[in-house]
Design a protein around this motif. Structure first.
Motif, PDB file in Angstrom:
ATOM      1  N   MET A 115       0.828  -1.201   0.000  1.00  0.00           N
ATOM      2  CA  MET A 115       0.000   0.000   0.000  1.00  0.00           C
ATOM      3  C   MET A 115       0.868   1.259   0.000  1.00  0.00           C
ATOM      4  SD  MET A 115      -3.115  -0.959   2.615  1.00  0.00           S
ATOM      5  CE  MET A 115      -2.022  -1.570   3.911  1.00  0.00           C
ATOM      6  N   ASN A 116       0.276   2.340  -0.416  1.00  0.00           N
ATOM      7  CA  ASN A 116       0.901   3.658  -0.316  1.00  0.00           C
ATOM      8  C   ASN A 116       0.630   4.166   1.099  1.00  0.00           C
ATOM      9  OD1 ASN A 116       1.546   6.391  -0.394  1.00  0.00           O
ATOM     10  ND2 ASN A 116       0.833   6.644  -2.502  1.00  0.00           N
ATOM     11  N   TYR A 117       1.547   3.875   2.009  1.00  0.00           N
ATOM     12  CA  TYR A 117       1.275   4.091   3.423  1.00  0.00           C
ATOM     13  C   TYR A 117       1.059   5.564   3.763  1.00  0.00           C
ATOM     14  CZ  TYR A 117       2.871  -0.706   3.671  1.00  0.00           C
ATOM     15  OH  TYR A 117       3.003  -2.050   3.482  1.00  0.00           O
ATOM     16  N   THR A 120      -2.718   6.376   2.067  1.00  0.00           N
ATOM     17  CA  THR A 120      -3.841   5.446   2.085  1.00  0.00           C
ATOM     18  C   THR A 120      -4.921   5.871   3.077  1.00  0.00           C
ATOM     19  OG1 THR A 120      -2.571   3.548   1.328  1.00  0.00           O
ATOM     20  CG2 THR A 120      -4.520   3.084   2.654  1.00  0.00           C
ATOM     21  N   GLU A 124      -9.332   3.171   0.794  1.00  0.00           N
ATOM     22  CA  GLU A 124      -8.245   2.557   0.025  1.00  0.00           C
ATOM     23  C   GLU A 124      -7.769   1.262   0.695  1.00  0.00           C
ATOM     24  OE1 GLU A 124      -4.883   2.578  -2.869  1.00  0.00           O
ATOM     25  OE2 GLU A 124      -6.909   3.417  -2.819  1.00  0.00           O
ATOM     26  N   TRP A 125      -7.639   1.300   1.994  1.00  0.00           N
ATOM     27  CA  TRP A 125      -7.201   0.100   2.723  1.00  0.00           C
ATOM     28  C   TRP A 125      -8.180  -1.058   2.543  1.00  0.00           C
ATOM     29  CZ3 TRP A 125      -9.869  -0.980   7.620  1.00  0.00           C
ATOM     30  CH2 TRP A 125      -9.496  -2.206   8.163  1.00  0.00           C
ATOM     31  N   HIS A 128      -7.667  -3.293  -0.216  1.00  0.00           N
ATOM     32  CA  HIS A 128      -6.456  -4.102  -0.161  1.00  0.00           C
ATOM     33  C   HIS A 128      -6.456  -5.125   0.964  1.00  0.00           C
ATOM     34  CE1 HIS A 128      -4.363  -0.455  -2.240  1.00  0.00           C
ATOM     35  NE2 HIS A 128      -4.921  -1.267  -3.131  1.00  0.00           N
ATOM     36  N   SER A 164      -7.122   4.170  -7.475  1.00  0.00           N
ATOM     37  CA  SER A 164      -6.117   3.611  -6.574  1.00  0.00           C
ATOM     38  C   SER A 164      -5.027   4.616  -6.245  1.00  0.00           C
ATOM     39  CB  SER A 164      -5.482   2.366  -7.190  1.00  0.00           C
ATOM     40  OG  SER A 164      -4.486   1.849  -6.338  1.00  0.00           O
TER      41      SER A 164
END
Length: 527
Positions: A115-117, A120, A124-125, A128, A164
């Motif tokens: 993920m794009n920490y 996010t 978004e989480w 995923h 995303s």
């Protein structure tokens, strides 16, 4: 290599697909449902390259699950894929598996490698966190007695959705490649199961008298494989042989020259000679009759044997069957001799999976090469030959009556798998697999198929481990290391699976020490 079009096509598997999610999320997070449905459509497209997909879309309620189950049952799906798209309550979809009574594969496919920490959001989480609900699914399925399997990895998208915040282009990532190889293997295994279940096995004559391992319980075979068993008499073949024209025989001879090298006399065995014109003529005439028999009875596989009064018409038919059996096997109709129906099924599975499946048995061991030689007098599967097979004339068939022509060939060098279908003392079917390496080594010139195969232990230990599982003395030799794929077929058929292989076969042809090659005993894996 394939010289002939199949007489009957492989059945296309029917795959049920649904994604799971939590209904409360859709109003809370804009775009999440559409995003997950995009993943669902991608999965359907990928699976659709190997099977016919019945896609129920997003299932987020018990009522939706019941409707999906009816849809899958109406489509008569062979297998169901449950896509864990985000967190979902198990109660919202478990009725699909309950009502369909089909094996379920749970797809735990994360869209991104990471993920794009920094950016996010919760929404978004949730796109995923696919693995979040898989433990719950596994627990609920297990406690409900539902047969399930899991594939974990990456989704494998080729482009990132606009919504995303992470890189979702993972099609070349090893975790995506491995996951999709396993998914496609499940679909291919389903094709084998459907083709068998809707297939027709021809049983011509009877089993070789006295070969107790060859005898099959027809009811058990039908129950275990789904195949209809069509019992035929030699007079059925004789009737068709009498109808064969000179033109049909000539056309078959052209096929023979395309498929085989016609031998000269064997330099070693006086029984193995250049085929006589009259031997070829009758073998081609009978081969035409065999193909007509297959088409008339709509067969998917054939096994045969006949032992009658010496010199009668039926004996003359059966002594000419080896050539036609090899031609039919090349056309997707595996044929086994000696009335060995179980091996005909194993050969059919190999053929459906495009791995060959030649009729074979243990010929001898070569302790200098550290190999076991596998082969038989035919039939041979041309698709896995390392060169054109040789057709030899035979002064006699050892252990049988009559004379005729036989096949001399070797399987392609490299990875191979021996597949055996046997019956246990409890009356159940059992698959046994053993992976090895086919190597280049001398074979006999006596009109038999022969291939040196090195396994992951020496010949003595391998035979001890193999024999301990009570196999039949025949098997189907396929190209490739296919134990995992065969295991999936056995699982879908609810048949016990045993694997003798538990390591890579030793490829160094100079290694022949039993102490080095003896790597352990067989491991029993029950599906």
């Amino acid at each position: 290599m394939s010289l002939f079009d199949p007489i009957k096509p492989i059945k296309t598997p029917r795959v049920g697909l649904y994604s799971v999610g939590h209904e409360h999320y859709w109003n809370q997070f804009d775009g999440l449902l559409d995003r997950l449905l995009g993943y669902n459509r991608f999965i359907a497209q990928q699976i659709g390259t190997h099977g016919e997909v019945c896609n129920a879309g997003m299932i987020d309620s018990e009522s939706g699950a019941r409707a999906a189950a009816e849809k899958f049952n109406a489509a008569n799906v062979d297998i169901i894929f449950c896509h864990a798209a985000t967190y979902a309550m198990s109660a919202s979809h478990i009725s699909i598996a309950r009502h369909c009574q089909r094996p379920v594969v749970v797809l735990n496919l994360q869209p991104t490698a990471a993920m794009n920490y920094a950016k996010t959001t919760t929404g978004e989480w949730l796109a995923h966190c696919v693995g979040c609900c898989v433990p719950e699914i596994s627990n609920a399925f297990n406690r409900s007695g539902i047969d399930f399997h899991i594939v974990s990895g990456l989704l494998g998208l080729t482009e990132t959705p606009k919504i995303s915040l992470a890189d979702e282009c993972t099609s070349n990532h090893p975790e995506a490649i491995a996951a999709w190889e396993e998914i496609h293997a499940w679909v291919k295994a389903s094709a084998a199961v459907r083709t068998l279940r809707e297939g027709r096995m021809g049983f011509l004559g009877h089993t070789y008298p006295g070969m107790l391992d060859m005898y099959s319980d027809f009811t058990m075979m039908g129950a275990g494989t789904g195949m209809h068993i069509e019992v035929m008499e030699m007079c059925d073949l004789d009737r068709l042989a009498q109808s064969v024209t000179v033109a049909e025989t000539r056309e078959k001879l052209e096929q023979v020259h395309e498929m085989f090298v016609i031998s000269e006399d064997s330099p070693a065995d006086p029984l193995a000679r250049k085929p006589k014109p009259e031997q070829l003529d009758i073998a081609c005439r009978v081969a035409v009759a065999q193909e007509k028999l297959v088409r008339d009875f709509d067969l998917d596989a054939l096994t045969y044997y006949y032992r009658g009064r010496e010199g009668n018409a039926y004996e003359q038919l059966q002594e000419s069957l080896i050539l036609g059996n090899s031609l039919l096997t090349a056309q997707g109709i595996p044929c086994s001799g000696e009335g060995d129906m179980k091996t005909a099924v194993a050969m059919k599975i190999c053929d459906i999976l495009e791995a060959g499946g030649s009729y074979t048995e243990i010929v001898s061991s070569d302790y200098n090469h550290g190999t076991i030689i596998l082969g038989h007098d035919g039939p041979f599967h041309i698709a896995i030959s390392d060169q054109k097979p040789i057709l030899r004339g035979m002064g006699l068939y050892h252990g049988k009556w009559g004379t005729g022509v036989s096949v001399e060939a070797t399987v392609q060098k490299g990875p191979v798998t021996l597949l055996n279908l046997t019956q246990t003392g409890e009356g159940r079917l059992r698959f046994i697999g053993n992976e090895g390496i086919a190597i280049d080594a001398p074979i006999l010139k006596i009109g038999n198929t022969m291939t040196h195969v090195r396994f992951d232990r020496g010949p003595s230990q391998m035979m001890n481990d193999w024999f301990a599982l009570a196999p039949t003395h025949h098997g189907a030799l396929a190209v490739g290391h296919l134990s995992e794929l065969f295991h999936k077929v056995a699982t879908l058929m609810d048949i016990e699976w045993c694997s003798v292989s538990h390591g890579e076969a030793i490829e160094d042809s100079t290694v022949a020490s039993r102490d080095i090659l003896s790597l352990g005993t067989a491991e029993l894996h029950e599906s």
